[in-house]
Design a protein around this motif. Sequence first.
Motif, PDB file in Angstrom:
ATOM      1  N   MET A 143      40.112  37.288  39.823  1.00 43.72           N
ATOM      2  CA  MET A 143      39.072  37.287  38.973  1.00 43.72           C
ATOM      3  C   MET A 143      37.731  37.914  39.122  1.00 43.72           C
ATOM      4  N   ASN A 144      37.575  38.002  40.392  1.00 43.09           N
ATOM      5  CA  ASN A 144      36.249  38.698  40.975  1.00 43.09           C
ATOM      6  C   ASN A 144      36.352  39.703  41.867  1.00 43.09           C
ATOM      7  N   ASN A 145      37.696  40.253  41.853  1.00 41.95           N
ATOM      8  CA  ASN A 145      37.960  41.704  42.679  1.00 41.95           C
ATOM      9  C   ASN A 145      37.302  41.542  44.049  1.00 41.95           C
ATOM     10  N   LYS A 146      37.862  40.594  44.775  1.00 40.47           N
ATOM     11  CA  LYS A 146      37.375  40.322  46.050  1.00 40.47           C
ATOM     12  C   LYS A 146      38.418  39.926  46.854  1.00 40.47           C
ATOM     13  N   SER A 147      38.400  40.166  48.193  1.00 39.31           N
ATOM     14  CA  SER A 147      39.310  39.779  49.059  1.00 39.31           C
ATOM     15  C   SER A 147      39.174  38.275  49.527  1.00 39.31           C
ATOM     16  N   SER A 148      40.016  37.747  49.684  1.00 42.25           N
ATOM     17  CA  SER A 148      40.072  36.115  50.164  1.00 42.25           C
ATOM     18  C   SER A 148      41.230  35.825  51.175  1.00 42.25           C
ATOM     19  N   VAL A 149      40.946  34.652  51.924  1.00 45.17           N
ATOM     20  CA  VAL A 149      41.866  33.990  52.521  1.00 45.17           C
ATOM     21  C   VAL A 149      41.792  32.552  52.485  1.00 45.17           C
ATOM     22  N   ILE A 150      43.228  31.775  52.492  1.00 42.12           N
ATOM     23  CA  ILE A 150      42.793  30.458  52.291  1.00 42.12           C
ATOM     24  C   ILE A 150      43.590  29.947  53.719  1.00 42.12           C
ATOM     25  N   MET A 151      43.166  28.683  54.024  1.00 40.46           N
ATOM     26  CA  MET A 151      43.400  27.966  55.139  1.00 40.46           C
ATOM     27  C   MET A 151      43.451  26.620  54.442  1.00 40.46           C
ATOM     28  N   ALA A 152      44.829  26.397  54.176  1.00 39.52           N
ATOM     29  CA  ALA A 152      45.042  24.975  53.662  1.00 39.52           C
ATOM     30  C   ALA A 152      46.421  24.256  54.091  1.00 39.52           C
ATOM     31  N   SER A 153      46.499  23.210  54.076  1.00 40.92           N
ATOM     32  CA  SER A 153      47.591  22.513  54.824  1.00 40.92           C
ATOM     33  C   SER A 153      47.876  21.232  53.867  1.00 40.92           C
ATOM     34  N   ALA A 154      49.299  20.768  53.433  1.00 38.80           N
ATOM     35  CA  ALA A 154      49.412  19.679  52.631  1.00 38.80           C
ATOM     36  C   ALA A 154      49.387  18.173  53.679  1.00 38.80           C
ATOM     37  N   GLY A 155      48.631  17.348  53.196  1.00 43.49           N
ATOM     38  CA  GLY A 155      48.355  16.336  54.039  1.00 43.49           C
ATOM     39  C   GLY A 155      47.106  16.422  55.094  1.00 43.49           C
TER      40      GLY A 155
END
Length: 75
Positions: free
Chosen positions: A39-51
């Motif tokens: 949506m914002n034309n930006k690079s991103s990274v996600i660090m997520a884990s279930a639980g």
Amino acid sequence: MSRILFIGCSHSMGYHDPRINKENNVWQSNNYSEIYSKMNNKSSVIMASAGTGNREFPNFLAHAFKTYNDISEVY
């Protein structure tokens, strides 16, 4: 170009779509990071884990800052 970091638990991994034959506890392509990035034309990274509880978030943050030198925002 800077990148945005998203940190989270299973709720950040994308919501479950019952129309898609995929387990609930599996990474989904509709996660906040990818949606915001497009949506914002930006690079991103996600660090997520279930639980994962919020006690792990500082470890995620520390690892991200060691791995990427261009993080400008954290969500």
